[in-house]
Design a protein around this motif. Sequence first.
Motif, PDB file in Angstrom:
ATOM      1  N   SER A 120      87.987 -84.382  48.431  1.00  0.00           N
ATOM      2  CA  SER A 120      88.167 -83.078  47.795  1.00  0.00           C
ATOM      3  C   SER A 120      89.371 -83.043  46.856  1.00  0.00           C
ATOM      4  CB  SER A 120      88.308 -81.991  48.872  1.00  0.00           C
ATOM      5  OG  SER A 120      89.440 -82.240  49.677  1.00  0.00           O
ATOM      6  N   VAL A 121      90.350 -83.952  47.055  1.00  0.00           N
ATOM      7  CA  VAL A 121      91.532 -83.931  46.199  1.00  0.00           C
ATOM      8  C   VAL A 121      91.445 -84.961  45.068  1.00  0.00           C
ATOM      9  CG1 VAL A 121      92.942 -83.158  48.132  1.00  0.00           C
ATOM     10  CG2 VAL A 121      92.835 -85.604  47.595  1.00  0.00           C
ATOM     11  N   ILE A 122      90.455 -85.818  45.123  1.00  0.00           N
ATOM     12  CA  ILE A 122      90.370 -86.875  44.115  1.00  0.00           C
ATOM     13  C   ILE A 122      90.188 -86.329  42.699  1.00  0.00           C
ATOM     14  CG2 ILE A 122      88.915 -88.780  43.300  1.00  0.00           C
ATOM     15  CD1 ILE A 122      88.709 -89.737  46.158  1.00  0.00           C
ATOM     16  N   PRO A 123      89.306 -85.333  42.478  1.00  0.00           N
ATOM     17  CA  PRO A 123      89.189 -84.812  41.109  1.00  0.00           C
ATOM     18  C   PRO A 123      90.526 -84.312  40.549  1.00  0.00           C
ATOM     19  CG  PRO A 123      87.357 -84.059  42.449  1.00  0.00           C
ATOM     20  CD  PRO A 123      88.318 -84.701  43.381  1.00  0.00           C
ATOM     21  N   HIS A 124      91.294 -83.619  41.401  1.00  0.00           N
ATOM     22  CA  HIS A 124      92.606 -83.129  40.985  1.00  0.00           C
ATOM     23  C   HIS A 124      93.530 -84.300  40.665  1.00  0.00           C
ATOM     24  CE1 HIS A 124      96.044 -80.033  41.872  1.00  0.00           C
ATOM     25  NE2 HIS A 124      96.102 -80.537  40.654  1.00  0.00           N
ATOM     26  N   ALA A 125      93.513 -85.324  41.546  1.00  0.00           N
ATOM     27  CA  ALA A 125      94.362 -86.494  41.335  1.00  0.00           C
ATOM     28  C   ALA A 125      94.006 -87.217  40.043  1.00  0.00           C
ATOM     29  CB  ALA A 125      94.228 -87.441  42.528  1.00  0.00           C
ATOM     30  N   VAL A 126      92.723 -87.332  39.748  1.00  0.00           N
ATOM     31  CA  VAL A 126      92.280 -88.006  38.517  1.00  0.00           C
ATOM     32  C   VAL A 126      92.801 -87.269  37.292  1.00  0.00           C
ATOM     33  CG1 VAL A 126      90.253 -88.540  37.102  1.00  0.00           C
ATOM     34  CG2 VAL A 126      90.272 -89.120  39.541  1.00  0.00           C
ATOM     35  N   GLU A 127      92.690 -85.918  37.317  1.00  0.00           N
ATOM     36  CA  GLU A 127      93.170 -85.131  36.185  1.00  0.00           C
ATOM     37  C   GLU A 127      94.676 -85.314  35.987  1.00  0.00           C
ATOM     38  OE1 GLU A 127      91.600 -83.518  33.953  1.00  0.00           O
ATOM     39  OE2 GLU A 127      89.574 -83.635  34.787  1.00  0.00           O
ATOM     40  N   LEU A 128      95.404 -85.318  37.110  1.00  0.00           N
ATOM     41  CA  LEU A 128      96.852 -85.496  37.013  1.00  0.00           C
ATOM     42  C   LEU A 128      97.204 -86.879  36.483  1.00  0.00           C
ATOM     43  CD1 LEU A 128      97.977 -83.778  40.343  1.00  0.00           C
ATOM     44  CD2 LEU A 128      98.288 -82.895  38.022  1.00  0.00           C
ATOM     45  N   ALA A 129      96.478 -87.904  36.964  1.00  0.00           N
ATOM     46  CA  ALA A 129      96.753 -89.262  36.500  1.00  0.00           C
ATOM     47  C   ALA A 129      96.444 -89.430  35.022  1.00  0.00           C
ATOM     48  CB  ALA A 129      95.953 -90.271  37.328  1.00  0.00           C
ATOM     49  N   ARG A 130      95.467 -88.655  34.534  1.00  0.00           N
ATOM     50  CA  ARG A 130      95.137 -88.689  33.101  1.00  0.00           C
ATOM     51  C   ARG A 130      96.234 -88.033  32.272  1.00  0.00           C
ATOM     52  NH1 ARG A 130      88.997 -86.344  33.400  1.00  0.00           N
ATOM     53  NH2 ARG A 130      87.852 -88.298  33.839  1.00  0.00           N
ATOM     54  N   GLY A 131      97.004 -87.154  32.935  1.00  0.00           N
ATOM     55  CA  GLY A 131      98.065 -86.469  32.212  1.00  0.00           C
ATOM     56  C   GLY A 131      97.666 -85.126  31.671  1.00  0.00           C
ATOM     57  N   GLY A 132      96.547 -84.561  32.139  1.00  0.00           N
ATOM     58  CA  GLY A 132      96.081 -83.272  31.656  1.00  0.00           C
ATOM     59  C   GLY A 132      97.001 -82.142  32.072  1.00  0.00           C
ATOM     60  N   ASN A 133      97.265 -81.191  31.180  1.00  0.00           N
ATOM     61  CA  ASN A 133      98.180 -80.092  31.478  1.00  0.00           C
ATOM     62  C   ASN A 133      97.546 -79.028  32.352  1.00  0.00           C
ATOM     63  OD1 ASN A 133     100.221 -81.247  29.945  1.00  0.00           O
ATOM     64  ND2 ASN A 133      99.472 -80.284  28.048  1.00  0.00           N
ATOM     65  N   LYS A 134      96.183 -78.945  32.316  1.00  0.00           N
ATOM     66  CA  LYS A 134      95.500 -77.913  33.087  1.00  0.00           C
ATOM     67  C   LYS A 134      94.706 -78.543  34.225  1.00  0.00           C
ATOM     68  CE  LYS A 134      94.999 -74.757  29.143  1.00  0.00           C
ATOM     69  NZ  LYS A 134      94.047 -73.958  28.362  1.00  0.00           N
ATOM     70  N   ALA A 135      95.280 -79.613  34.753  1.00  0.00           N
ATOM     71  CA  ALA A 135      94.534 -80.392  35.736  1.00  0.00           C
ATOM     72  C   ALA A 135      94.106 -79.556  36.935  1.00  0.00           C
ATOM     73  CB  ALA A 135      95.387 -81.565  36.209  1.00  0.00           C
ATOM     74  N   GLY A 136      95.049 -78.823  37.513  1.00  0.00           N
ATOM     75  CA  GLY A 136      94.727 -78.078  38.717  1.00  0.00           C
ATOM     76  C   GLY A 136      93.646 -77.045  38.480  1.00  0.00           C
ATOM     77  N   GLU A 137      93.792 -76.275  37.383  1.00  0.00           N
ATOM     78  CA  GLU A 137      92.818 -75.219  37.086  1.00  0.00           C
ATOM     79  C   GLU A 137      91.446 -75.806  36.840  1.00  0.00           C
ATOM     80  OE1 GLU A 137      92.124 -71.807  33.666  1.00  0.00           O
ATOM     81  OE2 GLU A 137      94.102 -72.706  33.953  1.00  0.00           O
ATOM     82  N   GLU A 138      91.373 -76.883  36.045  1.00  0.00           N
ATOM     83  CA  GLU A 138      90.085 -77.491  35.734  1.00  0.00           C
ATOM     84  C   GLU A 138      89.415 -78.044  36.989  1.00  0.00           C
ATOM     85  OE1 GLU A 138      90.999 -80.444  32.894  1.00  0.00           O
ATOM     86  OE2 GLU A 138      91.455 -79.038  31.275  1.00  0.00           O
ATOM     87  N   THR A 139      90.207 -78.651  37.846  1.00  0.00           N
ATOM     88  CA  THR A 139      89.641 -79.260  39.045  1.00  0.00           C
ATOM     89  C   THR A 139      89.098 -78.207  40.002  1.00  0.00           C
ATOM     90  OG1 THR A 139      91.106 -81.150  38.881  1.00  0.00           O
ATOM     91  CG2 THR A 139      90.121 -80.730  41.037  1.00  0.00           C
ATOM     92  N   HIS A 140      89.843 -77.118  40.178  1.00  0.00           N
ATOM     93  CA  HIS A 140      89.374 -76.076  41.089  1.00  0.00           C
ATOM     94  C   HIS A 140      88.058 -75.485  40.598  1.00  0.00           C
ATOM     95  CE1 HIS A 140      93.821 -75.518  42.395  1.00  0.00           C
ATOM     96  NE2 HIS A 140      93.230 -76.515  43.024  1.00  0.00           N
ATOM     97  N   GLU A 141      87.918 -75.323  39.274  1.00  0.00           N
ATOM     98  CA  GLU A 141      86.652 -74.819  38.736  1.00  0.00           C
ATOM     99  C   GLU A 141      85.537 -75.827  38.975  1.00  0.00           C
ATOM    100  OE1 GLU A 141      87.325 -73.984  34.665  1.00  0.00           O
ATOM    101  OE2 GLU A 141      88.592 -72.220  35.028  1.00  0.00           O
ATOM    102  N   ALA A 142      85.858 -77.118  38.826  1.00  0.00           N
ATOM    103  CA  ALA A 142      84.843 -78.153  39.029  1.00  0.00           C
ATOM    104  C   ALA A 142      84.382 -78.189  40.478  1.00  0.00           C
ATOM    105  CB  ALA A 142      85.392 -79.521  38.616  1.00  0.00           C
TER     106      ALA A 142
END
Length: 615
Positions: free
Chosen positions: A100-122
């Motif tokens: 459940s946390v991997i999508p969030h971790a991937v976004e953060l590792a990519r360096g996305g600024n809206k990682a948390g928001e995008e992941t929660h929507e996904a």
Amino acid sequence: MPIEGSVLRAWCDSEPSQADLILTTGGTGFGVRDLTPEAVSPMLHRMAPGITTAMLASSLTITPMAALSRPVAGVRFNTIIITLPGSTKGAVENLTAVVSVIPHAVELARGGNKAGEETHEAMARAASSSHTKPAKGGHVCHHRSDVPLDLAAEISAFGLSGDLKAPVHSRNRKSPYPLVDFDQALDLVLNHAEPLRPRVVSVSEKLVSHVLAEAVTARDPVPGYRASVVDGYAVIVSDGPGVYPVANVQNAGGAASHSQAHPELKSKTIGRVTTGAMIPVGTEAVIMVEDTELVSSDSASGEELLVKILVQAKMGENIREVGCDAAVGEVVLDKGCVIGAAGGEVGILASVGVTEVLVNPHPTVAIVSSGNELVHFSTPSPLQPPFVRDTNYPSLSTAIQDSMPGCKIVNFESPAQDTEESLYELLNRALESDADVLISTGGVSMGEADMMKSVLEQRLGAKIWFGRVLMKPGKPSTFATVEKMRLDGTIHKKLVFALPGNPVSALVGFYLFTLPALRKLAGFERPSLPKVFAKLAHDIHLDSRPEFYRARVVTTSDHNIKQTLFVAHGTGSQMSSRMLSMRGANALLKLPPANEAKGVLLEGEMVEAWLIGEL
């Protein structure tokens, strides 16, 4: 195969990177060849102890052996690397703990600024899809080929069951669970049903239908003395035919007391004996009373004085020697023997002096029903709409007691309401009991209130092995396992059968899946239902799915071929909600699906009948 560090570096170091996430399996234990952590750790730029802690914490709730795992997780450039155990079960459990946390971790590792928001929507959208969107370039994951039902495919944040908190409009419209062939489903059930740990029990009528976990040998000989087979006269063979006095061997005609000395038969005398009685010492044969004539008797006492022997005796004739039926140390019942209800096996054990035996115990079964509409089956008439009586509990408990009379049933008669908490509370109580098997009915289809699979998977840590079966009735039948730790530190794997709520579907699912599992747990070498081939008494229209058709199979004689045949009569409408279709049924006919070439089975055709009752 050892992890190749150069390969992982190539995947991580390319621009852009070839993978957002790399999962490895194997090499994380204490074995001398388990070097994955040593190969992976040096290449990580940032460690991720939270991920490894989550995996270990989750696994330790299942087995203490998880303490011997050495997972590593971290980030190299923009790629996350997680090492998983080599076993399929361990790999899936570890991944499930952090997926459940991997999508969030991937976004953060990519360096996305809206990682948390995008992941929660996904994650919210994941409830309406059975698979997550593949990572850039496709994730690199060394899945093992033996993961059941292709569960090695991409896993959503909530598993296949979907988010319990998602609004109704965003839930799955189609079941994400693969449609499994019946034979494959039954194999999965039997592969996970391991015989229960044997225990010593006393010999009594309660042994019926138990399976011996070890061979039983005679402790006493049977018979324990030389005994007569017939009513007659003990003789010495060399004396031959003639008139002889009847010796006073009174204790030879019945059971001698412990204080009586064994009588001895002298030459030129005979002794009257009865069937089963101990014969006098020195007896060489017993002549039947029919082969003798009375010559004289005492008029006062009625005792025989002289008897004429009419035939020549043969050595050992009509004598049961000590241990001729069972000698001390002789195997009288083999391991795997099922103690029958006719009483023969229990009688054998008693006769040879065995008072305790080692058997596979019968499983304990918990039964849970669910549904807002259900009321107790004893609710008197008239019943107000929209309520219905819970017929599944009494029908299933009756079927268990009839098929496996040694099973203990844990009473959970109060149905669960169609809410997550109510369902969780009742299922959790059942799983925390001493039950080896949990049977639930209802909540496994695609309705708004069907949350059984989600609660089992997300709230109770169940491993769902199949969630749909290609069969009629009972398509949404579900099989899962839940592991609980015993007080002694061992793991108790509990089997969960989540059956449909329709009464016929539930009962058919019990006979096809649950009963074979109960028999396997109890040590039966052949746990599946017995089968015969039966001739149809009438035409049957085939369904688009393979069907288990309720029928009454009877025997009849064919005088032309001098053979007994089985004939199958249907029980009327086969609707899964029509309990009357089970009336009088003693078999389930396994019918093929319809196709362009054949849509009807004709009267007189032979079909396979799975027996659920006596013929």
